[in-house]
Design an enzyme around this catalytic site. Sequence first.
Site, PDB file in Angstrom:
ATOM      1  N   PHE A  80       0.399 -39.968  -0.218  1.00 25.55           N
ATOM      2  CA  PHE A  80       0.696 -39.199   0.997  1.00 25.55           C
ATOM      3  C   PHE A  80       2.214 -39.141   1.192  1.00 25.55           C
ATOM      4  CE2 PHE A  80       0.999 -38.490   5.597  1.00 25.55           C
ATOM      5  CZ  PHE A  80       0.143 -37.409   5.721  1.00 25.55           C
ATOM      6  N   ASP A 127      -2.132 -48.803   0.405  1.00 27.95           N
ATOM      7  CA  ASP A 127      -2.394 -48.033   1.620  1.00 27.95           C
ATOM      8  C   ASP A 127      -3.900 -47.795   1.678  1.00 27.95           C
ATOM      9  OD1 ASP A 127      -2.707 -46.206   3.669  1.00 27.95           O
ATOM     10  OD2 ASP A 127      -0.946 -45.016   3.131  1.00 27.95           O
ATOM     11  N   TYR A 178      -6.855 -44.310  12.892  1.00 27.88           N
ATOM     12  CA  TYR A 178      -7.415 -43.103  13.499  1.00 27.88           C
ATOM     13  C   TYR A 178      -8.323 -42.295  12.579  1.00 27.88           C
ATOM     14  CZ  TYR A 178      -3.102 -41.366  11.271  1.00 27.88           C
ATOM     15  OH  TYR A 178      -2.078 -41.117  10.384  1.00 27.88           O
ATOM     16  N   LYS A 179      -8.535 -42.730  11.345  1.00 30.99           N
ATOM     17  CA  LYS A 179      -9.428 -41.995  10.455  1.00 30.99           C
ATOM     18  C   LYS A 179     -10.835 -42.582  10.538  1.00 30.99           C
ATOM     19  CE  LYS A 179      -5.580 -40.907   7.306  1.00 30.99           C
ATOM     20  NZ  LYS A 179      -5.387 -39.505   7.699  1.00 30.99           N
ATOM     21  N   ARG A 197     -11.034 -30.068   2.284  1.00 29.92           N
ATOM     22  CA  ARG A 197     -11.526 -31.442   2.328  1.00 29.92           C
ATOM     23  C   ARG A 197     -12.662 -31.571   3.344  1.00 29.92           C
ATOM     24  NH1 ARG A 197      -6.678 -35.571   3.081  1.00 29.92           N
ATOM     25  NH2 ARG A 197      -6.710 -34.605   5.154  1.00 29.92           N
TER      26      ARG A 197
END
Length: 409
Positions: free
Chosen positions: A126, A198, A223-224, A372
Amino acid sequence: MESTRLWAGKEDAEDPLAAFRAEFALPDGVIQLNGNSLGPLPRTVPGALDAVVRRQWGKHLIRGWFDDGWFDAPERVGDRIGRLIGADPGQTVVGESTSVQLFNAVAAAARLRPDRRVLVCDAANFPTDRYLAASVARVLGLRLVECTAGELAAVLQAHRGEVGPVLFGAVDFRSGELLDLAGTTARIHAAGGIAVWDLSHAAGAVPVEVDAAGVDLAVGCGYKYLNGGPGAPAYLYAASRHQAALDLPITGWHGHARPFEMAGAFEPADGITRARTGTPQILSLLALEAALDPLERAGVAAVREKSLRLGDCLAALVRELPAEIRPEVVTPTEHHRRGGHVALRCPDAPAVSAALMERGVFTDARPPDLLRLCLNGLYVSYTDVFDAVAAFAEVAAAGSGERRAKGER
């Protein structure tokens, strides 16, 4: 196709996780397939926040730090997340943004190997991870080497004796490919490096065993798949064997050995407490704590098992689409190589995602051509997958017709 939808309904009726869907405040008519970007609102959160705001903050004021457990929350919530990633207590702490945690972890890893001057970073990682790796390299005077997962073994061999921190994402944020956490960590250690992972796209979606894998340091957002809400604080895991030597560049009074003495010089606390910085973001931290309830009760293993079946269903439905609109399934089909989302390659993926959203199917895209779809077993149903593919077929057919009208392929 209708028979397939009937099959999906039967699977939903027999799904042992079906009841968890009602524990999320999903809007009517919405199919939520972008939980890899932002998880939906767990119904546990509004009540918990209301109690924090009205009773704890509103009535207890500063007493909330100890009467309501605010002061201990970073480590208390950290241990709960630690259990979800296979960490024993006392190794995970919550607070700050993912960026701060990443910078701290990578810099601390470099300081654990002060004689090693090469920092390796996943070239497909990312952007924030790559930016921060470059920043750490500049600040500490390290040489940054970027490579893909497939190139890592050769890079470790080429820089054997020089490699310090190695930063990789456990799941590729674009393709959804799941890396071999334990095997890659072992290769990094064999080269004398420090493995920093990560886990943002892995924790809560796939079983992660950081202790068993020998991971040195890890970070992840809240938050995912942890459903902590927009801007939820991130967590940092530091293996207990490293904690006494952990030299973190960003420090704060909550990480001091005696925080209320207000000493002029920083003296790190014992254990994972030293990884705390300044005053934590209590509202978002306690929202994250409340959000963990459904995932903990369901169990990551059960969520993973259903998510894999949903992914197999998605791939089968995509294969049945007409060739002219059929997208390429980019995510590996093998279960041990697949993360929590499936990526489809199709023309104009951002426009397709926007058109799907108009139909109530929430996905996301990574330009130029990746769509996605998050298949979270807690709240995504088999019927959702069927209806999402049907909506995709309509959008793709319309787009194909427009391209033909323009003389494009």
